[in-house]
Design a protein around this motif. Sequence first.
Motif, PDB file in Angstrom:
ATOM      1  N   TYR A   1       0.858  -1.154  -0.093  1.00  0.00           N
ATOM      2  CA  TYR A   1       0.139  -0.012  -0.113  1.00  0.00           C
ATOM      3  C   TYR A   1       0.846   1.199  -0.103  1.00  0.00           C
ATOM      4  CZ  TYR A   1      -3.376  -3.467   1.512  1.00  0.00           C
ATOM      5  OH  TYR A   1      -4.101  -4.411   1.722  1.00  0.00           O
TER       6      TYR A   1
ATOM      7  N   GLU B   1       1.229   4.310  -2.874  1.00  0.00           N
ATOM      8  CA  GLU B   1       0.616   5.753  -2.455  1.00  0.00           C
ATOM      9  C   GLU B   1       1.899   6.537  -2.880  1.00  0.00           C
ATOM     10  OE1 GLU B   1      -0.613   4.823   1.580  1.00  0.00           O
ATOM     11  OE2 GLU B   1      -2.523   4.394   0.882  1.00  0.00           O
TER      12      GLU B   1
ATOM     13  N   LYS C   1       1.750   9.766  -5.500  1.00  0.00           N
ATOM     14  CA  LYS C   1       1.887  11.167  -4.912  1.00  0.00           C
ATOM     15  C   LYS C   1       3.091  11.662  -6.012  1.00  0.00           C
ATOM     16  CE  LYS C   1       3.019  13.706  -0.745  1.00  0.00           C
ATOM     17  NZ  LYS C   1       3.465  13.340   0.657  1.00  0.00           N
TER      18      LYS C   1
ATOM     19  N   ASP D   1      -2.518  10.530  -7.252  1.00  0.00           N
ATOM     20  CA  ASP D   1      -3.034  10.164  -5.670  1.00  0.00           C
ATOM     21  C   ASP D   1      -4.187   9.391  -5.735  1.00  0.00           C
ATOM     22  OD1 ASP D   1      -1.302  12.827  -5.889  1.00  0.00           O
ATOM     23  OD2 ASP D   1      -1.063  12.239  -3.891  1.00  0.00           O
TER      24      ASP D   1
ATOM     25  N   ASP E   1      -5.172   5.870  -4.097  1.00  0.00           N
ATOM     26  CA  ASP E   1      -6.120   5.631  -3.249  1.00  0.00           C
ATOM     27  C   ASP E   1      -7.241   4.690  -3.776  1.00  0.00           C
ATOM     28  OD1 ASP E   1      -4.621   7.212  -1.562  1.00  0.00           O
ATOM     29  OD2 ASP E   1      -5.995   8.975  -2.052  1.00  0.00           O
ATOM     30  N   LYS E   2      -7.627   4.502  -5.028  1.00  0.00           N
ATOM     31  CA  LYS E   2      -8.626   3.880  -5.455  1.00  0.00           C
ATOM     32  C   LYS E   2      -8.160   2.330  -5.617  1.00  0.00           C
ATOM     33  CE  LYS E   2     -11.866   3.130  -9.138  1.00  0.00           C
ATOM     34  NZ  LYS E   2     -12.237   3.458 -10.738  1.00  0.00           N
TER      35      LYS E   2
ATOM     36  N   SER F   1      -7.951   1.041  -1.861  1.00  0.00           N
ATOM     37  CA  SER F   1      -9.139   0.770  -1.364  1.00  0.00           C
ATOM     38  C   SER F   1      -9.737  -0.379  -1.910  1.00  0.00           C
ATOM     39  CB  SER F   1      -9.971   2.135  -1.592  1.00  0.00           C
ATOM     40  OG  SER F   1      -9.716   3.221  -0.857  1.00  0.00           O
TER      41      SER F   1
END
Length: 315
Positions: free
Chosen positions: A153, A157, A161, A166, A170-171, A174
Amino acid sequence: MKKSLIALALTLLSAPAYAFPVTVDNCGTPLTFDAAPNRAVIQDINMSEMAFALGLQPSIVGVTGITGWYKLDEAFKRQQGSIPELAPKYPTIENLVAANPDFFFAGWYYGMKPGGDVTPDTLAPYGIKTLVLTESCVHLDKNRPAASMDLLYGDIEKLGKIFGRDAEADKLVSGWKAELAAIKGKIGGNGDTRVFLYDSGEDKPFTAGKFAMPSALIREAGGVNIMDDMETSWGTTSWETVAARNPQFLVLLDYQDDAGYQKLLNFLKSHPAMKETDAVKNERFVALRYAEITPGPANIEAIGKIARAMHPEAF
């Protein structure tokens, strides 16, 4: 005209803001980017799959360290497209500099060796910033936490970034967390199956320790890595130690060569100590590819494979 200007202003305000500079943690050292890289080189199949999952292909000028070791499936080839492979195994400084990159995503023993010719310090004078795979940080810093899914993760991430993606990162994270929550919901409290990962080696088995990604995968799938007390990521142990801990389930690394994982299983069946273990006697195992046991998007599917093979009654 006034309404058009107001509409434009609202559109700009609602657009995602990719504000640079951005800084990410890089094995305990801050790494800052004033803009998103546009000439990236990615090492290894697992890290390439991370980059592809974020749709970074337009910013990638080369990959390294893939065909020298692995057979590629059609899905990977499609994602790679026309991106060239600059070196089949570990790249040299010359391989990298010739592509004029501004970014290199690699790791210790994933394309780089401590004290070797290719390191973040040797690449910096050429304007190349190196993001180090988090799982590999332990090779230079023993004060690291045990392996967890945060290894995957966190790196996704960071890439999001660095490249201004981003929302995509995040998707992905999740979605992965939701998949794993569903698996955990099925296996419930079944979390103590003793598991041994066998990569290679006959005199001594090469396996995954406390800091290697498989320890996290096994835990998520409802098991415990019997070599979780090895204070390393990847390393060797003794067959006596493994047999004494009597694994109930095996993870066999399938390098997809001529014999595949079958040669590992055959060896275990013939080994005087290992053939008496529960896992070998009952032939309870799953075979996984390199990309599935090193940090990358394939980890999620791998956890599902382990869980289904280890707890078929839950599925």
